[in-house]
Design an enzyme around this catalytic site. Structure first.
Site, PDB file in Angstrom:
ATOM      1  N   CYS A   4       0.665  -1.068  -0.035  1.00  0.00           N
ATOM      2  CA  CYS A   4       0.065  -0.404  -0.119  1.00  0.00           C
ATOM      3  C   CYS A   4       1.060   1.521  -0.264  1.00  0.00           C
ATOM      4  CB  CYS A   4      -1.240   0.349   1.233  1.00  0.00           C
ATOM      5  SG  CYS A   4      -1.391   1.589   1.283  1.00  0.00           S
ATOM      6  N   CYS A   7       0.614   3.500   3.097  1.00  0.00           N
ATOM      7  CA  CYS A   7       1.117   2.096   4.976  1.00  0.00           C
ATOM      8  C   CYS A   7       2.992   2.984   4.254  1.00  0.00           C
ATOM      9  CB  CYS A   7       0.925   0.776   4.290  1.00  0.00           C
ATOM     10  SG  CYS A   7      -0.931   0.416   5.373  1.00  0.00           S
ATOM     11  N   ASP A  30      -0.879  16.608  -1.655  1.00  0.00           N
ATOM     12  CA  ASP A  30      -0.798  16.117  -2.622  1.00  0.00           C
ATOM     13  C   ASP A  30       0.649  15.972  -3.608  1.00  0.00           C
ATOM     14  OD1 ASP A  30      -3.237  14.736  -3.481  1.00  0.00           O
ATOM     15  OD2 ASP A  30      -1.992  14.530  -4.947  1.00  0.00           O
ATOM     16  N   HIS A  46      -4.151   1.057   8.663  1.00  0.00           N
ATOM     17  CA  HIS A  46      -4.864   0.558   7.245  1.00  0.00           C
ATOM     18  C   HIS A  46      -5.966   0.374   7.571  1.00  0.00           C
ATOM     19  CE1 HIS A  46      -4.536  -0.226   2.989  1.00  0.00           C
ATOM     20  NE2 HIS A  46      -5.275  -1.199   3.426  1.00  0.00           N
ATOM     21  N   ASN A  87     -13.319   9.743  -1.487  1.00  0.00           N
ATOM     22  CA  ASN A  87     -13.901   8.869  -2.056  1.00  0.00           C
ATOM     23  C   ASN A  87     -13.295   8.218  -1.633  1.00  0.00           C
ATOM     24  OD1 ASN A  87     -13.834  11.355  -4.234  1.00  0.00           O
ATOM     25  ND2 ASN A  87     -11.316  11.058  -5.301  1.00  0.00           N
ATOM     26  N   GLY A  93     -13.787   7.486  -8.287  1.00  0.00           N
ATOM     27  CA  GLY A  93     -12.596   7.847  -8.746  1.00  0.00           C
ATOM     28  C   GLY A  93     -11.214   7.231  -7.734  1.00  0.00           C
ATOM     29  N   HIS A  98      -6.446   3.134   0.276  1.00  0.00           N
ATOM     30  CA  HIS A  98      -6.008   3.251   1.946  1.00  0.00           C
ATOM     31  C   HIS A  98      -6.869   4.857   2.631  1.00  0.00           C
ATOM     32  CE1 HIS A  98      -3.193   3.264   5.531  1.00  0.00           C
ATOM     33  NE2 HIS A  98      -3.749   4.619   5.655  1.00  0.00           N
ATOM     34  N   HIS A 100      -8.420   8.116   3.050  1.00  0.00           N
ATOM     35  CA  HIS A 100      -8.014   9.484   3.181  1.00  0.00           C
ATOM     36  C   HIS A 100      -8.547  10.166   2.822  1.00  0.00           C
ATOM     37  CE1 HIS A 100      -7.190   7.753  -1.461  1.00  0.00           C
ATOM     38  NE2 HIS A 100      -7.206   8.933  -1.660  1.00  0.00           N
ATOM     39  N   HIS A 102      -9.173  14.283   1.616  1.00  0.00           N
ATOM     40  CA  HIS A 102      -8.351  15.703   0.627  1.00  0.00           C
ATOM     41  C   HIS A 102      -8.906  16.723   1.844  1.00  0.00           C
ATOM     42  CE1 HIS A 102      -7.622  12.830  -2.828  1.00  0.00           C
ATOM     43  NE2 HIS A 102      -7.964  12.780  -2.339  1.00  0.00           N
TER      44      HIS A 102
HETATM   45  P1  AMP Z   1      -7.988   9.372  -4.511  1.00  0.00           P
HETATM   46  O1  AMP Z   1      -8.190   9.534  -6.258  1.00  0.00           O
HETATM   47  O2  AMP Z   1      -8.875  10.213  -3.339  1.00  0.00           O
HETATM   48  O3  AMP Z   1      -7.963   8.050  -4.284  1.00  0.00           O
HETATM   49  O4  AMP Z   1      -7.061  10.438  -4.246  1.00  0.00           O
HETATM   50  C1  AMP Z   1      -5.603   9.689  -4.419  1.00  0.00           C
HETATM   51  C2  AMP Z   1      -4.852  10.867  -4.120  1.00  0.00           C
HETATM   52  O5  AMP Z   1      -3.333  10.603  -3.776  1.00  0.00           O
HETATM   53  C3  AMP Z   1      -4.506  11.661  -5.468  1.00  0.00           C
HETATM   54  O6  AMP Z   1      -5.070  12.982  -5.411  1.00  0.00           O
HETATM   55  C4  AMP Z   1      -3.165  11.647  -5.461  1.00  0.00           C
HETATM   56  O7  AMP Z   1      -3.064  12.578  -6.434  1.00  0.00           O
HETATM   57  C5  AMP Z   1      -1.809  11.683  -4.207  1.00  0.00           C
HETATM   58  N1  AMP Z   1      -1.264  10.626  -4.307  1.00  0.00           N
HETATM   59  C6  AMP Z   1      -0.741   9.952  -4.816  1.00  0.00           C
HETATM   60  N2  AMP Z   1       0.570   9.122  -4.434  1.00  0.00           N
HETATM   61  C7  AMP Z   1       1.195   9.819  -3.480  1.00  0.00           C
HETATM   62  C8  AMP Z   1       2.133  10.432  -3.270  1.00  0.00           C
HETATM   63  N3  AMP Z   1       2.868   9.499  -3.323  1.00  0.00           N
HETATM   64  N4  AMP Z   1       2.796  11.438  -2.587  1.00  0.00           N
HETATM   65  C9  AMP Z   1       2.074  12.504  -2.106  1.00  0.00           C
HETATM   66  N5  AMP Z   1       0.134  12.029  -2.450  1.00  0.00           N
HETATM   67  C10 AMP Z   1       0.317  11.548  -4.045  1.00  0.00           C
HETATM   68 ZN    ZN Z   2      -1.994   1.225   3.423  1.00  0.00          ZN
END
Ligand code: AMP
Ligand code: ZN
Length: 114
Positions: A4, A7, A30, A46, A87, A93, A98, A100, A102
């Protein structure tokens, strides 16, 4: 969880621009910001999505939300307005499985979301 992405960020195997951390959660910028402020807040435990948070772990959700509010105040967007997005599963989307939140702000948002 081994494979992950978030993680790995928690374990510092992948670098992140961390804005807040405590024993239960991490917040970081982000990597592909969609607004001047775009911060992700995650629990250290997780869970793939909101669908997977057990009832007895519900306190983590309020902790994440209230920390998002606090960061919004620190970033000076609380008064102007901000959006918190969670989301959940494929059609929303969600790309990283994991859970999160936004935290988005610093520009005028539009509605409905895409
Ligand atoms: P979601 O589409 O809600 O799953 O959002 C995933 C978010 O993770 C997106 O906005 C990506 O830009 C962000 N993301 C992916 N990889 C990383 C990373 N290594 N560091 C920070 N953000 C990330
Ligand atoms: Zn995770």
């Amino acid at each position: 969880m081994e494979d992950c992405l978030f993680c790995k960020i928690i374990k510092k195997k992948i670098p992140a621009s961390t804005v807040y951390e405590d024993e239960r959660i991490v917040a970081f910028n982000d990597i592909n910001p969609q607004a001047p402020v775009h911060i992700l807040l995650i629990p250290k435990e997780h869970y793939a999505s909101l669908n997977d948070i057990p009832e007895e772990k519900k306190d983590i959700l309020s902790h994440l939300l209230l920390k998002a509010r606090e960061i919004a105040r620190e970033k000076k967007i609380a008064g102007k307005g901000y959006r918190i997005v969670l989301n959940t599963a494929r059609e929303s989307g969600q790309e990283v499985f994991h859970i999160h939140f936004h935290l988005l702000g610093g520009r005028q948002m539009t509605w409905p979301p895409g």
